[in-house]
Design a protein around this motif. Structure first.
Motif, mmCIF file in Angstrom:
data_model
loop_
_atom_site.group_PDB
_atom_site.id
_atom_site.type_symbol
_atom_site.label_atom_id
_atom_site.label_comp_id
_atom_site.label_asym_id
_atom_site.label_seq_id
_atom_site.Cartn_x
_atom_site.Cartn_y
_atom_site.Cartn_z
ATOM 1 N N HIS A 373 38.074 33.465 25.207
ATOM 2 C CA HIS A 373 37.287 33.625 26.426
ATOM 3 C C HIS A 373 36.020 32.772 26.318
ATOM 4 N N GLU A 375 32.363 32.155 27.908
ATOM 5 C CA GLU A 375 31.409 32.917 28.703
ATOM 6 C C GLU A 375 30.126 32.127 28.884
ATOM 7 N N ARG A 377 26.412 33.202 30.117
ATOM 8 C CA ARG A 377 25.605 34.376 30.435
ATOM 9 C C ARG A 377 24.155 33.950 30.665
ATOM 10 N N TYR A 427 39.664 34.038 35.742
ATOM 11 C CA TYR A 427 38.213 33.915 35.681
ATOM 12 C C TYR A 427 37.584 35.075 36.429
ATOM 13 N N TRP A 440 32.973 34.200 33.272
ATOM 14 C CA TRP A 440 33.912 34.044 32.157
ATOM 15 C C TRP A 440 35.198 33.353 32.609
#
Length: 445
Positions: A373, A375, A377, A427, A440
Motif C-alpha cells: 500500500h 500512502e 498522509r 484506491y 492510499w
C-alpha cells in the motif's frame, strides 16, 4: 390504437362465425355418422348388434338399417327415410360404397312443413365383410339447421366484445391515471432539464418501474445541476489560474522593458517559473480531456517504482524546506511493479501536490509504502465528511477560495482517479476535518 385493433379482432371473429361455423359443424356430424355406421357393421359381425343399437338410441334419434344375405332390418322410427327408399336406390347406394372403398355418403336438403329453416338429411352407407358374409350398414340422420345456433353464438360474441370494450376503456383510463400520466409528467420534467430548470417536483406514482424512472430523473437532475455548477466553478478557477501567471509574466516583462536595470536573472526566473506553471496547467487540462475521451493507452511494463520516484521526492523535499513543511519519506530501497509507469507516477505526484496545497507552514506530509500500500498522509485542514464522496469528481473543489499551487493545477485528483481506474488499482481517501487526510493506493491487483 389498442381499441381499434380490438374492434378489428371482434369483426374478424364475427366473420369467422358466419363463414366457417356451418361447414365445421356439418363436417363434424358427417364424421360422427361415419363412425356410427362402422360401429354398427362391426357390432353386427360380432353378434352385439342389439347392444349397439340400444347405445345409439340413447344418444339420439339416429335411424339404422342393416342388410345382410339373410336379414334386412331397420332400427328406428317407421317414418325413417330408410324404410321408404326403393330397392333400386338401396342397390345404388351399396354399389357407390363399394366403388368408393366401402363407404359412401348421400345427402339432400329438404324443408319441414311449418319451418322456414332448411334441413339436411344424410345417409351414410358402409359395406364390410368378414370373409363369410357381406354386411351393409346404413345410418340416417338429419343435421339440424344451425342458423339459430350460429346467431346465438354471434350475439354472445358481440355481447362479450362489448363488455371487453368497456373493460378496455376502463383499464385505459386506469393506466393513464396511474402510469401514463406520471410518465407524461416525468417526460415534461426531463425536457425542462434542457432549459436549465432543475427544481422539479417529485411525481406521484404507484408502480415500481415509475418509481425507479422518477428516481433516475431526480438523480439526473441533481447530477446535471452539480455538473453545471461545477463547470461554472471550473471556468472561474481556470480564469483565475490562467490570469495570475499571465499577469506576472506581462508585469515582469513590462518592468524589464521600461527599466533596463530590472532585467536581472531573478526577474527572468519569475517569468520562466510562471510560464512553466502555465504550461503545466494547460497540460493537465489536456490530460484530463484525453482521459475522459478514452484516448489514453496504457503501457504495462516492469520497473522499479522507488527509482522512478526519486526525482519527484527530491523536488518536493526542496519545496518543503522553502515553504517550511515537514516532509517524511518512508519507502523501501526497491519496489518492483508491473503497470504503466507514467500514469502511476502522475497519480503519486498529484497526491503529493494536493497534500502540499492543503497544508500550511509547520504541517507535515508523509509518503510511505507499507505492505503493498502506498500512502500519502498530511496533517492539514482535512476534508468534511459530506465532501468525501465527491473528492475525486471532475471539476469538484472543496472550497472556492483561490489559492496558488506549488505543484499541480487543482484538477489532479480527477486525473488520478482516471489513471487508477485505467490501471485497475484500488484506491481511497480517509479524512477528518482539521485532522488531515490520507490518500492510499493498493499497488497490486
Amino acid at each position: 390504437m389498442f381499441i381499434f385493433f380490438t374492434a378489428i379482432l371482434l369483426l374478424v371473429l364475427a366473420v369467422f362465425q358466419f363463414i366457417l361455423l356451418k361447414p365445421m359443424y356439418e363436417a363434424y356430424r358427417l364424421n360422427l355418422l361415419k363412425g356410427q355406421s362402422r360401429a354398427v357393421a362391426n357390432a353386427y359381425l360380432q353378434g352385439t348388434i342389439d347392444t349397439k343399437i340400444n347405445d345409439l338410441a340413447r344418444q339420439g334419434n339416429t335411424c339404422i338399417r342393416v342388410i345382410s344375405p339373410n336379414k334386412d332390418i331397420v332400427y328406428g322410427s317407421k317414418a325413417c327415410l330408410l324404410n321408404t327408399i326403393s330397392d333400386t336406390t338401396t342397390m345404388a347406394l351399396q354399389k357407390s360404397a363399394i366403388e368408393n372403398g366401402g363407404h359412401f355418403v348421400s345427402s339432400q336438403l329438404f324443408q319441414v312443413n311449418g319451418s322456414g329453416q332448411p334441413f339436411q338429411g344424410v345417409i351414410d352407407t358402409l359395406v364390410v365383410t368378414n370373409n363369410k358374409e357381406i354386411v351393409t350398414a346404413m345410418v340416417y340422420d338429419v343435421i339440424s339447421p344451425i342458423t339459430a345456433t350460429r346467431q346465438t353464438l354471434i350475439s354472445q360474441i358481440w355481447i362479450i366484445g362489448f363488455l371487453l370494450f368497456i373493460l378496455i376503456i376502463m383499464m385505459m383510463f386506469y393506466i393513464r391515471l396511474r402510469v401514463i400520466k406520471p410518465l407524461i409528467q416525468i417526460n415534461a420534467a426531463a425536457k425542462s432539464l434542457a432549459k436549465g430548470k432543475y427544481d422539479q417536483q417529485s411525481v406521484k406514482h404507484s408502480y415500481t418501474e415509475v418509481e425507479e424512472l422518477n428516481q433516475t430523473l431526480y438523480k439526473a437532475s441533481n447530477d446535471i445541476q452539480k455538473a453545471d455548477q461545477a463547470k461554472r466553478d471550473l471556468l472561474a478557477n481556470v480564469s483565475h489560474d490562467l490570469k495570475t501567471p499571465l499577469t506576472m509574466i506581462s508585469g515582469y516583462g513590462e518592468l524589464m522593458q521600461d527599466i533596463p536595470e530590472e532585467k536581472t536573472n531573478k526577474n527572468l526566473q519569475v517569468i520562466i517559473d510562471e510560464a512553466n506553471r502555465l504550461n503545466h496547467f494547460v497540460n493537465d487540462l489536456l490530460d484530463l480531456s484525453k482521459l475522459e475521451d478514452h484516448q489514453v493507452k496504457v503501457n504495462f511494463k516492469d520497473f522499479d517504482l522507488i527509482n522512478s520516484l526519486q526525482s519527484i521526492i527530491e523536488s518536493y523535499q526542496i519545496y518543503a524546506k522553502k515553504e517550511n513543511r515537514i516532509f517524511h519519506v518512508q519507502i523501501p530501497d526497491h519496489y518492483q511493479m508491473h503497470t504503466d509507469e507514467k500514469l502511476i507516477l502522475q497519480v503519486i505526484q498529484n497526491f503529493l501536490s494536493n497534500a502540499f496545497h492543503y497544508t500550511k507552514a509547520g504541517d507535515s506530509i508523509e509518503i510511505a509504502i507499507h505492505h503493498d500500500h502506498l500512502e500519502v498522509r498530511d496533517s492539514g485542514q482535512g476534508i468534511k465528511k459530506e465532501d468525501l464522496p465527491y473528492i475525486f469528481d471532475r471539476y469538484y473543489k472543496i472550497n472556492q477560495e483561490h489559492r496558488r499551487y506549488a505543484y499541480g493545477t487543482g484538477i489532479g485528483l480527477a486525473i488520478a482517479k482516471h489513471n487508477l481506474d485505467l490501471l485497475h488499482l484500488k484506491y481511497g481517501v480517509e479524512s477528518k476535518e482539521n485532522e488531515g487526510s490520507l490518500f492510499w493506493i493498493k499497488l497490486v491487483l
